[in-house]
Structure formats: structure tokens, C-alpha cells
Design a protein around this motif. Structure first.
Motif, PDB file in Angstrom:
ATOM      1  N   ILE A 183     -20.838  32.174  -5.683  1.00 27.17           N
ATOM      2  CA  ILE A 183     -20.653  31.173  -6.740  1.00 27.17           C
ATOM      3  C   ILE A 183     -19.350  30.387  -6.598  1.00 27.17           C
ATOM      4  O   ILE A 183     -19.376  29.170  -6.378  1.00 27.17           O
ATOM      5  CB  ILE A 183     -20.724  31.835  -8.135  1.00 27.17           C
ATOM      6  N   THR A 184     -18.222  31.074  -6.721  1.00 29.32           N
ATOM      7  CA  THR A 184     -16.963  30.328  -6.800  1.00 29.32           C
ATOM      8  C   THR A 184     -16.564  29.688  -5.477  1.00 29.32           C
ATOM      9  O   THR A 184     -16.102  28.539  -5.462  1.00 29.32           O
ATOM     10  CB  THR A 184     -15.821  31.215  -7.328  1.00 29.32           C
ATOM     11  N   VAL A 185     -16.730  30.394  -4.354  1.00 28.09           N
ATOM     12  CA  VAL A 185     -16.357  29.800  -3.064  1.00 28.09           C
ATOM     13  C   VAL A 185     -17.250  28.618  -2.690  1.00 28.09           C
ATOM     14  O   VAL A 185     -16.738  27.557  -2.291  1.00 28.09           O
ATOM     15  CB  VAL A 185     -16.340  30.862  -1.949  1.00 28.09           C
ATOM     16  N   PRO A 186     -18.595  28.719  -2.787  1.00 33.22           N
ATOM     17  CA  PRO A 186     -19.413  27.550  -2.468  1.00 33.22           C
ATOM     18  C   PRO A 186     -19.068  26.315  -3.299  1.00 33.22           C
ATOM     19  O   PRO A 186     -18.999  25.199  -2.766  1.00 33.22           O
ATOM     20  CB  PRO A 186     -20.846  28.035  -2.758  1.00 33.22           C
ATOM     21  N   ILE A 187     -18.839  26.504  -4.600  1.00 33.38           N
ATOM     22  CA  ILE A 187     -18.488  25.358  -5.443  1.00 33.38           C
ATOM     23  C   ILE A 187     -17.129  24.804  -5.047  1.00 33.38           C
ATOM     24  O   ILE A 187     -16.972  23.594  -4.831  1.00 33.38           O
ATOM     25  CB  ILE A 187     -18.498  25.755  -6.930  1.00 33.38           C
ATOM     26  N   CYS A 240     -25.776  20.710  -1.367  1.00 31.38           N
ATOM     27  CA  CYS A 240     -24.833  21.318  -0.424  1.00 31.38           C
ATOM     28  C   CYS A 240     -24.269  22.617  -0.998  1.00 31.38           C
ATOM     29  O   CYS A 240     -24.082  23.602  -0.275  1.00 31.38           O
ATOM     30  CB  CYS A 240     -23.699  20.347  -0.098  1.00 31.38           C
ATOM     31  N   VAL A 241     -24.001  22.618  -2.302  1.00 34.89           N
ATOM     32  CA  VAL A 241     -23.513  23.830  -2.960  1.00 34.89           C
ATOM     33  C   VAL A 241     -24.579  24.921  -2.906  1.00 34.89           C
ATOM     34  O   VAL A 241     -24.281  26.085  -2.608  1.00 34.89           O
ATOM     35  CB  VAL A 241     -23.108  23.541  -4.418  1.00 34.89           C
ATOM     36  N   GLU A 258     -15.273  25.176  -2.281  1.00 33.90           N
ATOM     37  CA  GLU A 258     -15.137  24.620  -0.927  1.00 33.90           C
ATOM     38  C   GLU A 258     -15.890  23.314  -0.771  1.00 33.90           C
ATOM     39  O   GLU A 258     -15.414  22.389  -0.108  1.00 33.90           O
ATOM     40  CB  GLU A 258     -15.602  25.634   0.115  1.00 33.90           C
ATOM     41  N   GLU A 259     -17.063  23.195  -1.378  1.00 36.05           N
ATOM     42  CA  GLU A 259     -17.794  21.934  -1.296  1.00 36.05           C
ATOM     43  C   GLU A 259     -17.100  20.835  -2.090  1.00 36.05           C
ATOM     44  O   GLU A 259     -17.096  19.665  -1.681  1.00 36.05           O
ATOM     45  CB  GLU A 259     -19.235  22.126  -1.782  1.00 36.05           C
ATOM     46  N   LEU A 260     -16.483  21.186  -3.211  1.00 36.77           N
ATOM     47  CA  LEU A 260     -15.710  20.192  -3.968  1.00 36.77           C
ATOM     48  C   LEU A 260     -14.548  19.680  -3.133  1.00 36.77           C
ATOM     49  O   LEU A 260     -14.262  18.471  -3.107  1.00 36.77           O
ATOM     50  CB  LEU A 260     -15.181  20.817  -5.267  1.00 36.77           C
ATOM     51  N   PHE A 261     -13.869  20.599  -2.459  1.00 34.95           N
ATOM     52  CA  PHE A 261     -12.758  20.188  -1.595  1.00 34.95           C
ATOM     53  C   PHE A 261     -13.258  19.358  -0.423  1.00 34.95           C
ATOM     54  O   PHE A 261     -12.727  18.271  -0.157  1.00 34.95           O
ATOM     55  CB  PHE A 261     -12.008  21.415  -1.076  1.00 34.95           C
ATOM     56  N   PRO A 314      -9.528  24.414  -7.626  1.00 37.92           N
ATOM     57  CA  PRO A 314     -10.217  25.689  -7.371  1.00 37.92           C
ATOM     58  C   PRO A 314     -10.021  26.183  -5.939  1.00 37.92           C
ATOM     59  O   PRO A 314      -9.843  27.383  -5.711  1.00 37.92           O
ATOM     60  CB  PRO A 314     -11.691  25.353  -7.643  1.00 37.92           C
ATOM     61  N   PHE A 315     -10.028  25.257  -4.991  1.00 40.81           N
ATOM     62  CA  PHE A 315      -9.876  25.613  -3.579  1.00 40.81           C
ATOM     63  C   PHE A 315      -8.471  26.121  -3.296  1.00 40.81           C
ATOM     64  O   PHE A 315      -8.294  27.128  -2.593  1.00 40.81           O
ATOM     65  CB  PHE A 315     -10.185  24.382  -2.720  1.00 40.81           C
TER      66      PHE A 315
END
Length: 241
Positions: free
Chosen positions: A143-147, A217-218, A149-152, A13-14
Motif C-alpha cells: 500500500i504505502t510504498v506503491p502509492i 500504475c499504483v 513511489e508512484e507519486l514521486f 511520503p517518499f
């Protein structure tokens, strides 16, 4: 293939965030001034919308893996840290410490670059198109950026700096090296807001250590971005967009 699943899941996603921007260039050299660039409204809209759709699809594909790695659990701390983080980010950015420091060294404040100050009211004068753009823009922001970027960052990067079997490393066992790597990433990825980034990313890492809840964190990231987005819309501080 199974051995690469953690890497693919946490990075996809990142990576899509940047790949889409490269595939749909939205800036072009101004005809009136070769030193300036202008934004193509249609291509910019397409870039934002495509980012949202593709990142959401990727997150959906790997969702079961994410929730298995980090069971969904949140509490009030995500909301608190996200709100404090937004106030901190906005306040520090308006102090323009980076520009002042560069000026003291005799350097141009433009040395660190700046975000494109996209004003949707100018770019999309027609209300219906502007509303649709803002729907995609806020979905990306909240939604998409927080998820992604935190996953990365916490799913992959901070753990990868610590252990060979990084995908099995609990968040609370990330060493000082990994924690500092997370803050360093934030500073490098926000060069024009380096002080705010150092404080904000350190604050969310503190949240991670305190609660041991990835999804906190998300939530904090999403809350900060939402407040920042609303602030930008109401003040016209488009450089923070």
C-alpha cells in the motif's frame, strides 16, 4: 506556500521512507565479525511500523490533492501488468545476470550490493510478534510504498525532467526524456536487480502511456509487490524481500 504544494505533496511520503530509516538505524556491527552487520529486531520492527504510520498520515493529508491531480480511475490493465511484472521480476532476478556480467569482467558480484535478507521467522520466533510485523511489512510493501513511489516517480520526477510547470503536464505528454528518466531511476534504485528493474519500470511506463491512468500504475506496483511478498514468504528467497 501554495506554489510549493505540488512539490511537497508528491515528495513527502517518499522522503519519509528514507528519513525514518535514518532516524531509526536498525543494523549494528557484529561482535563476532567486524565486517558483518546484524539486525536489531526491535529497532527493525519500529522502523517498519513508523514508516507505515508516517507515510500513511502524509498520504492522507494530501489525498484530496492527489485525487484532484489524478482522478481515481483503474481498469484490468493494472492487474495484468502487475502480474506479468511480478513473474518477470522474479524470473530475471533468479537468472542473476548482473552477477554473471560482473564475473565476466573479473569483478566481484558484491560490487552492486544486495538487499538485507531479513527472515522474519528467525528474527521474530514468537508468532504473535511475527504476525504483527508481517502485517506492517505487507502494508508497507503493498500500500504505502506503491502509492509513495508512484507519486514521486510519475507525479513528480518524470514530469519535472520535462517541463518548468511540471505539475500541469499530462502523463501522456511526457517526452522520451522523461520516460527514460523513469527507467533510469528504477535501475539506479535497484542496483543489484538492474535488469529486472529496467524491464519492470519500462513495462509500467508502457501501462501509463497506454491507459493514461496514474492509479493503474499504483495498482500494478501493488500487485507486483504482493505477489513478490507471497513468493518470498513461500520460498525463503529473502534476498528479494
Amino acid at each position: 506556500m501554495k506554489q510549493y504544494l505540488p512539490l511537497i505533496a508528491f515528495l513527502t511520503p517518499f522522503v519519509l521512507f528514507f528519513v525514518v530509516a535514518s532516524a531509526i538505524p536498525y543494523e549494528y556491527v557484529s561482535e563476532s565479525d567486524p565486517d558483518l552487520t546484524e539486525i536489531n529486531p526491535d529497532r527493525y520492527f519500529a522502523m517498519i511500523a513508523t514508516r507505515v504510520v508516517l507515510m500513511a498520515i502524509a498520504i492522507g493529508i494530501f489525498w484530496r490533492y492527489y485525487t484532484k491531480s489524478f482522478p481515481i480511475s483503474v481498469d484490468h490493465w493494472g492487474l495484468i501488468v502487475g502480474t506479468v511484472g511480478a513473474v518477470l521480476w522474479i524470473g530475471v532476478c533468479h537468472l542473476q545476470l548482473e552477477s554473471r556480467f560482473l564475473s565476466m569482467l573479473g569483478q566481484s558480484p558484491d560490487l552492486l550490493g544486495a538487499r538485507a535478507g531479513v527472515n522474519p521467522f528467525e528474527l521474530y520466533p514468537e508468532q504473535s510478534q511475527r504476525n504483527l510485523f508481517l502485517a506492517f511489512r505487507f502494508t508497507l510493501l503493498v500500500i504505502t510504498v506503491p502509492i509513495a513511489e508512484e507519486l514521486f516517480l510519475r507525479g513528480f520526477f518524470m514530469r519535472f525532467t520535462d517541463a518548468v510547470d511540471w505539475h500541469t503536464l499530462p502523463l501522456r505528454q511526457i517526452s522520451g526524456t522523461g520516460l527514460m528518466a523513469g527507467t533510469a531511476y528504477g535501475m539506479l534504485s535497484h542496483p543489484s536487480e538492474v535488469v529486472a528493474a529496467a524491464l519492470w519500470f519500462s513495462l509500467v511506463t508502457w501501462l501509463m502511456i497506454k491507459t493514461n491512468k496514474f492509479w493503474n500504475c499504483v495498482v500494478a506496483h501493488a500487485v507486483t509487490n504482493l505477489i513478490l511478498g507471497v513468493y518470498v514468504m513461500n520460498t525463503g528467497s529473502w534476498h528479494l524481500w
